[in-house]
Write a protein that holds these residues in place. Structure first.
Motif, PDB file in Angstrom:
ATOM      1  N   ASN A 172       1.166  -1.124   0.004  1.00 22.22           N
ATOM      2  CA  ASN A 172       0.023   0.113   0.070  1.00 22.22           C
ATOM      3  C   ASN A 172       0.857   1.145  -0.027  1.00 22.22           C
ATOM      4  OD1 ASN A 172       0.129   1.375   2.620  1.00 22.22           O
ATOM      5  ND2 ASN A 172       0.114  -0.921   3.394  1.00 22.22           N
ATOM      6  N   THR A 173       0.275   2.373  -0.187  1.00 20.81           N
ATOM      7  CA  THR A 173       1.089   3.669  -0.544  1.00 20.81           C
ATOM      8  C   THR A 173       2.269   3.985   0.643  1.00 20.81           C
ATOM      9  OG1 THR A 173      -0.308   4.330  -2.314  1.00 20.81           O
ATOM     10  CG2 THR A 173       1.408   6.045  -1.467  1.00 20.81           C
ATOM     11  N   MET A 179      -3.098   9.607   4.306  1.00 22.25           N
ATOM     12  CA  MET A 179      -3.851   8.591   3.422  1.00 22.25           C
ATOM     13  C   MET A 179      -5.412   8.591   4.094  1.00 22.25           C
ATOM     14  SD  MET A 179      -1.450   5.744   1.989  1.00 22.25           S
ATOM     15  CE  MET A 179      -2.673   5.007   1.141  1.00 22.25           C
ATOM     16  N   SER A 223      -7.437  11.907   4.046  1.00 18.67           N
ATOM     17  CA  SER A 223      -7.823  12.074   2.952  1.00 18.67           C
ATOM     18  C   SER A 223      -9.106  11.386   2.543  1.00 18.67           C
ATOM     19  CB  SER A 223      -6.891  11.811   1.827  1.00 18.67           C
ATOM     20  OG  SER A 223      -7.333  11.608   0.655  1.00 18.67           O
ATOM     21  N   TYR A 224      -9.058   9.903   2.923  1.00 19.42           N
ATOM     22  CA  TYR A 224     -10.311   9.292   2.857  1.00 19.42           C
ATOM     23  C   TYR A 224     -11.580   9.786   3.586  1.00 19.42           C
ATOM     24  CZ  TYR A 224     -13.039   4.660   2.128  1.00 19.42           C
ATOM     25  OH  TYR A 224     -14.125   3.845   1.955  1.00 19.42           O
ATOM     26  N   PHE A 256      10.786  13.417  -0.450  1.00 17.62           N
ATOM     27  CA  PHE A 256       9.916  12.393  -0.987  1.00 17.62           C
ATOM     28  C   PHE A 256       8.748  11.791  -0.262  1.00 17.62           C
ATOM     29  CE2 PHE A 256      13.008  10.436  -4.387  1.00 17.62           C
ATOM     30  CZ  PHE A 256      13.360  11.987  -4.858  1.00 17.62           C
ATOM     31  N   ARG A 277       7.777  13.390   2.291  1.00 17.18           N
ATOM     32  CA  ARG A 277       6.838  14.763   2.582  1.00 17.18           C
ATOM     33  C   ARG A 277       6.133  14.810   1.339  1.00 17.18           C
ATOM     34  NH1 ARG A 277      11.208  19.175   1.907  1.00 17.18           N
ATOM     35  NH2 ARG A 277      10.375  19.403  -0.516  1.00 17.18           N
ATOM     36  N   GLU A 278       6.423  14.893   0.032  1.00 17.12           N
ATOM     37  CA  GLU A 278       5.495  14.987  -1.100  1.00 17.12           C
ATOM     38  C   GLU A 278       4.674  13.952  -0.872  1.00 17.12           C
ATOM     39  OE1 GLU A 278       5.472  17.739  -2.797  1.00 17.12           O
ATOM     40  OE2 GLU A 278       7.052  18.468  -1.717  1.00 17.12           O
ATOM     41  N   VAL A 279       4.716  12.973  -0.557  1.00 19.31           N
ATOM     42  CA  VAL A 279       3.650  11.837  -0.608  1.00 19.31           C
ATOM     43  C   VAL A 279       2.643  12.404   0.403  1.00 19.31           C
ATOM     44  CG1 VAL A 279       2.876   9.528  -0.012  1.00 19.31           C
ATOM     45  CG2 VAL A 279       5.231   9.806  -1.302  1.00 19.31           C
ATOM     46  N   ARG A 292       1.805  15.505   1.032  1.00 18.88           N
ATOM     47  CA  ARG A 292       1.333  16.421   0.401  1.00 18.88           C
ATOM     48  C   ARG A 292       0.423  15.934  -0.589  1.00 18.88           C
ATOM     49  NH1 ARG A 292       5.599  21.144  -1.568  1.00 18.88           N
ATOM     50  NH2 ARG A 292       3.689  22.415  -1.898  1.00 18.88           N
ATOM     51  N   THR A 293       0.794  15.068  -1.457  1.00 16.76           N
ATOM     52  CA  THR A 293      -0.367  14.249  -2.404  1.00 16.76           C
ATOM     53  C   THR A 293      -1.605  14.057  -1.848  1.00 16.76           C
ATOM     54  OG1 THR A 293       1.579  13.602  -3.733  1.00 16.76           O
ATOM     55  CG2 THR A 293      -0.330  12.672  -4.050  1.00 16.76           C
ATOM     56  N   TYR A 294      -1.464  13.447  -0.663  1.00 14.91           N
ATOM     57  CA  TYR A 294      -2.717  13.256   0.091  1.00 14.91           C
ATOM     58  C   TYR A 294      -3.350  14.304   0.865  1.00 14.91           C
ATOM     59  CZ  TYR A 294      -2.047   8.756  -1.464  1.00 14.91           C
ATOM     60  OH  TYR A 294      -1.979   7.477  -2.310  1.00 14.91           O
ATOM     61  N   GLY A 295      -2.779  15.699   0.655  1.00 11.55           N
ATOM     62  CA  GLY A 295      -3.516  16.749   1.223  1.00 11.55           C
ATOM     63  C   GLY A 295      -3.257  17.309   2.552  1.00 11.55           C
ATOM     64  N   PHE A 335      11.909   3.986   0.308  1.00 16.29           N
ATOM     65  CA  PHE A 335      12.325   5.173   0.507  1.00 16.29           C
ATOM     66  C   PHE A 335      13.520   5.179   1.508  1.00 16.29           C
ATOM     67  CE2 PHE A 335       7.916   5.851  -0.736  1.00 16.29           C
ATOM     68  CZ  PHE A 335       8.035   6.952  -1.454  1.00 16.29           C
TER      69      PHE A 335
END
Lengths: 457, 457
Positions: free
Chosen positions: B111-112, B151, B154-155, B174, B176-178, B180-183, B423
């Motif tokens: 999973n992510t 994650m 976000s859900y 990286f 950190r950006e994951v 941010r991708t999930y808000g 990572f």
């Protein structure tokens, strides 16, 4: 069917997994044009190909007649380590969008290479081992293919020499370290280890390299080192053959629940994923047994299907490989720094090119920032952080699902989710920071590159 | 059973998945010692805990009586997106080692978030949403827990404020950006957004932060912002409860094929993974229905089980949280720069501490370079690139499997593979380059840290 009937993820049982690859070429009415020799312009023969590629793979490359080719047991055993990949019903996404569409995706990212590339890497490594070779050489840009090949070689105890474009070698050290973990030797290209590398370094001191240059180095090492051959991760017919495992599993999973898709969507760079995903569906379509919309999605920055020419062209920028008839932007085409590294190829699989020319499939080009917006929308509800390449397919799948909200149609959409974006966070960062560009080449620029096409009918 | 009978990967069907978490505390004869108030030294009550944590989670924290707690349907729906995780039979590894042992691993990395952390993150986010909260705060070091929580939030459309240790924020962009991708909003700690952060920055200008400081900031924001609570990814009883999903699925998969393990191995940092994996097996062992060897593996650089004291200690270096009775190296302990970030905690789950003190499980400490050697050996045959944390369990599983070669015993080994190392490639790079250290604290150093233990009986 109800939510209770179709699970979130459809996994095939081991005994339901495909035992043979499907060779779509056997069922194509108009066969893909043959590779031709760069010197003589004659179709390449087994003898022409054998010094570069493994013998069994050359046979597969030329085989336009056998519809099924058995998957050797050793490869099927390896497949069992990370396959079957799940066919996921995107219930969460459907609910979030409020669409009557039914969305499925075939997820190929649950392995360390992070993508579908492993499906062909293990096959190519197997045949190299069978032939008694010591090792293989290849090039890699972003590093996905190199990672997949290093995993496959490690499994069969083969030496693996990867020429990695220097700028990626320096800027993407993580992929490089994954390859080293699997025992591959990774050389930044251009390098002093080859004649062509030395020549390029002399002529262009300080160059950060290119894929074309890395291919030339890998081919030189393969053809000049006893016991080595060169392998490639996309474009070739043999690669599409191996990748048919994606489509075969997808179709078996759909059939198990009586699901018939209305459309099948995949991203297209060299065509390895799309060609594999659609193979069995396209076979049915050609035979008139079914009618699916089949949609290739490419970046607007590298639009080989939608704005390219269907012509013979060099498969590599170094012009050492055979020529292929394909939709191409010209081998001199330099793509913009689009982050979907796997979709930056100037040409397209000859198989897919022929199908597209025959009107059997559609193509759509999409701009980069819209792709990342779709990627983020998807990640937040489905959990998976998609690769930029895969997100091209997501973008069009979302668009189609949103159309169904307006029309009320309960279309069944299947798309290929080729991989994860864990090593692409620099691109996501640019998107978050609002500094991602949407460069699209002008008609004048494309015309200039078309002039590099060789004059072959 | 033969290779044909037991598949490479055992997946449970949706209807076989656990519908309740297992609360091991209910079956423990000696209950874990209660958390106590840092001021009064009295056991923490629901009222004490509620300003910091969500109410339902406080109840779970204090619940030593109910053996099963139903998993709400919304959480079970989310679990379906990435669970069941596979129980993998390591056929390839067994063959490569030439061992008569039978090796299984429960793989939580698909999973992510890249680890098992998501199992508790989604539960904690759910209860926050149910309580009508606007958001949650937390701290993160390497970023796995922060990713999982972002994650989950976000859900459920919850705000997520993550305080990330500044040195990680800068060196691990990286992750950190994951997030941010999930808000999620990610703030480098110490920061100017809190009183405690400002104070630390004044006293130690230029500091790169610590986990203790990040916890203090996250707790301050949670307790001073209406509609927010603080959440934590390990150590707590509630976290072990949620993580029991790992063990329940493992046991169901084994039972399905009539497999009885001889030993169960897991890595141990704060104890969330190990506590979850072993829960149902330990329950049987306590009741006398089975006898398994249960082995915790920790880094030699942070040996809380093998060289720590069983005593009341501060759970955080900032000393703002309740005190817990646990195996600890002292809250002042500063671990060496060991790359298994998730195993660098000075203490250990109170539940596991009690079980260890009761002689119901063993513990082994292993040095870092041997862990990475095992990780690489595993990756090359099983494909998966393991996280450094998970590789501690791999190291001991390999050792046990190799012992079976000598003795000829066909032992059944089950270990927890908590996550992937995508990572963590900087650590792998150090290993490849031969510059990884194997620092182990001396007895004198440990004695110094034990002096920071509070004088509580």
């Amino acid at each position: 069917m109800s939510k209770d009937t179709i699970p979130y993820k459809i996994y095939l049982e081991e005994n339901e997994m495909p035992k043979a690859w499907y060779n779509l070429r056997a069922d194509m009415i108009n066969k893909p044009a043959p590779l031709i020799h760069p010197g003589t312009h004659q179709p390449m023969t087994l003898e022409d190909l054998s010094p570069v590629f493994c013998e069994e793979l050359c046979k597969q490359e030329l085989n336009n007649t056998d519809p099924f080719i058995e998957i050797p047991q050793e490869i099927r055993d390896f497949y069992k380590m990370y396959r079957p990949s799940p066919l996921v019903r995107a219930y969460c996404l459907e609910e979030k969008l409020g669409t009557p569409a039914k969305i499925y995706y075939k997820f190929e990212g649950n392995n360390t290479s992070g993508s579908h590339k492993l499906n062909s890497a293990i096959a190519q490594a197997y045949y190299a081992k069978q032939q008694g070779l010591k090792g293989v050489t290849t090039e890699t840009g972003a590093g996905q293919w190199g990672t997949a090949l290093s995993m496959a070689c490690s499994y069969f105890d083969l030496d693996c020499k990867v020429y990695m474009v220097k700028v990626s070698y320096e800027q993407k050290p993580f992929r490089r370290e994954v390859m080293r973990t699997y025992g591959a030797s990774v050389t930044p290209s251009p390098s002093e280890t080859t004649q062509i590398g030395k020549k390029i370094l002399e002529e262009h001191p300080g160059t950060t390299g290119s894929l074309g240059c890395a291919i030339s180095e890998a081919v030189e090492v393969a053809t000049s080192t006893p016991g080595y051959r060169y392998v490639l991760g996309s474009v070739l017919n043999q690669v599409l053959l191996h990748q048919s495992i994606i489509g075969l599993e997808t179709k078996a999973a759909l059939d198990k629940y009586g699901i018939v898709p209305d459309m099948i969507i995949g991203c297209a760079g060299g065509g390895s994923n799309l060609g594999g995903l659609i193979a069995p569906f396209m076979g049915e379509k050609i035979k008139g047994n079914a009618d699916y919309r089949i949609i290739a999605v490419e970046p607007a920055s590298c639009p080989s299907f939608t704005r390219g020419r269907y012509a013979y062209d060099f498969a590599d920028t170094g012009m050492v490989c055979p020529l292929a008839k394909m939709y191409t932007l010209g081998s001199g085409f330099i793509p913009a720094p689009n982050h979907a590294g796997g979709l930056r190829y100037h040409g397209m699989s000859p198989v897919l090119s022929q199908l597209y020319d025959d009107g059997l499939m559609e193509a759509i080009a999409v701009p980069q920032t819209e792709v990342f917006a779709a990627a983020e929308e998807f990640a937040r509800v489905e959990g998976i952080l998609p690769a930029p390449e895969s997100s091209h397919a997501i973008k069009v799948a979302l668009d189609e699902a949103k159309k169904c909200i307006e029309t009320g149609e309960e279309k069944t959409i299947v798309f290929g989710l080729t991989g994860t974006g864990y090593f692409d966070m620099v691109a996501y960062e640019k998107y978050h920071d609002g500094i991602m560009d949407d460069y699209v080449p002008t008609d004048e620029e494309l015309e200039k590159y078309f002039e590099t096409l060789p004059p072959i009918e």
